[in-house]
Scaffold this motif. Sequence first.
Motif, PDB file in Angstrom:
ATOM      1  N   ALA A  15      43.054  27.040  40.293  1.00 51.62           N
ATOM      2  CA  ALA A  15      42.068  28.114  40.257  1.00 51.62           C
ATOM      3  C   ALA A  15      42.640  29.347  39.564  1.00 51.62           C
ATOM      4  O   ALA A  15      43.813  29.683  39.746  1.00 51.62           O
ATOM      5  N   ASN A  20      41.226  32.936  39.498  1.00 52.60           N
ATOM      6  CA  ASN A  20      40.243  33.933  39.893  1.00 52.60           C
ATOM      7  C   ASN A  20      38.859  33.274  39.890  1.00 52.60           C
ATOM      8  O   ASN A  20      38.737  32.046  39.922  1.00 52.60           O
ATOM      9  N   TYR A  21      37.801  34.053  39.897  1.00 53.41           N
ATOM     10  CA  TYR A  21      36.451  33.518  39.947  1.00 53.41           C
ATOM     11  C   TYR A  21      35.893  33.207  38.560  1.00 53.41           C
ATOM     12  O   TYR A  21      34.845  32.555  38.459  1.00 53.41           O
ATOM     13  N   HIS A  22      36.565  33.658  37.507  1.00 52.00           N
ATOM     14  CA  HIS A  22      35.917  33.678  36.199  1.00 52.00           C
ATOM     15  C   HIS A  22      36.542  32.765  35.160  1.00 52.00           C
ATOM     16  O   HIS A  22      35.935  32.516  34.118  1.00 52.00           O
ATOM     17  N   LYS A  43      33.356  33.184  32.829  1.00 52.93           N
ATOM     18  CA  LYS A  43      32.204  33.835  33.448  1.00 52.93           C
ATOM     19  C   LYS A  43      32.220  35.332  33.137  1.00 52.93           C
ATOM     20  O   LYS A  43      33.269  35.889  32.796  1.00 52.93           O
ATOM     21  N   GLU A  96      31.749  39.382  37.335  1.00 47.96           N
ATOM     22  CA  GLU A  96      31.840  38.415  38.420  1.00 47.96           C
ATOM     23  C   GLU A  96      33.276  38.124  38.830  1.00 47.96           C
ATOM     24  O   GLU A  96      33.512  37.431  39.831  1.00 47.96           O
ATOM     25  N   GLY A 109      37.016  38.700  40.356  1.00 47.72           N
ATOM     26  CA  GLY A 109      37.663  39.514  41.362  1.00 47.72           C
ATOM     27  C   GLY A 109      38.623  40.488  40.712  1.00 47.72           C
ATOM     28  O   GLY A 109      38.968  40.364  39.533  1.00 47.72           O
ATOM     29  N   ASP A 157      41.023  36.277  45.659  1.00 46.94           N
ATOM     30  CA  ASP A 157      40.265  35.618  44.585  1.00 46.94           C
ATOM     31  C   ASP A 157      41.105  34.641  43.768  1.00 46.94           C
ATOM     32  O   ASP A 157      40.632  34.128  42.757  1.00 46.94           O
TER      33      ASP A 157
END
Length: 254
Positions: A31, A33-35, A177, A181, A183, A212
């Motif tokens: 992973a 982060n979120y993006h 992303k 969006e 973190g 995140d």
Amino acid sequence: MRPYILAESNWKTLKDQPVELAILPWGATEAHNYHLPYATDIIEADRIAAEASRLAWEEGAKIMILPTIPFGVNTGQTDIKLDINLHPSTQAAILDDIIEVLDRQGIHKLLILNSHGGNNFKPMLRELGVKYPDMFLTFCNWFQAVDKSKYFTRPDGDHADEMETSLMLYFTPDLVKPLEEAGDGAAKQYRIKALNENWAWAERRWSEVTEDTGVGDPRNATAEKGAAYFENVTKKVSELFIDLANADINDLYL
């Protein structure tokens, strides 16, 4: 076909092609982060290896880029969903098999192009260097090749930060992303002073350090920053490729 990339080469072209240096990119699946995608380290390894090898090939370096290893050491992220971990002992076994092939075929120089901070090849190469005394084994961390502060406003991160996000905006913007969006990449520090001073070490428990999965604020990232950084990193890495390809491993020291 790029003749310096093994995955694109064919036997007719390759069978009489000299190879002075094999280059093994090594990434991770984790992973970011979120993006950013889980393959961020792999994509970076592929793109940096390809461009640096193009530059080196054009200068006459006889090199070959091996396929990127997609999994790395993620022992600090065992509870992060689908972060795929290879134990260091597994990495060492993979390296042993690859080096055995190269040594048997007379390709006596190997560079690991590392694309993941959790990978540490030094103890493995020490041991494998004893087992294969005719081999010259080395590795580099491309993300340490140039000073990040010359390109990024927040160079203090080390995972899914402004640097990695800028590269991915340049490489594959369709996989990133919107930054609103993402973190903020805030990360906790150890309560133990020496561990924050980098002369003592312990593995970070990732889910306790960052909410995140990022370490470093990515929100000032741009594709333009990524392009500038990529150009300079690949130039620096290509110089290493050329130097290693041309080196006489029996005459390395001044």
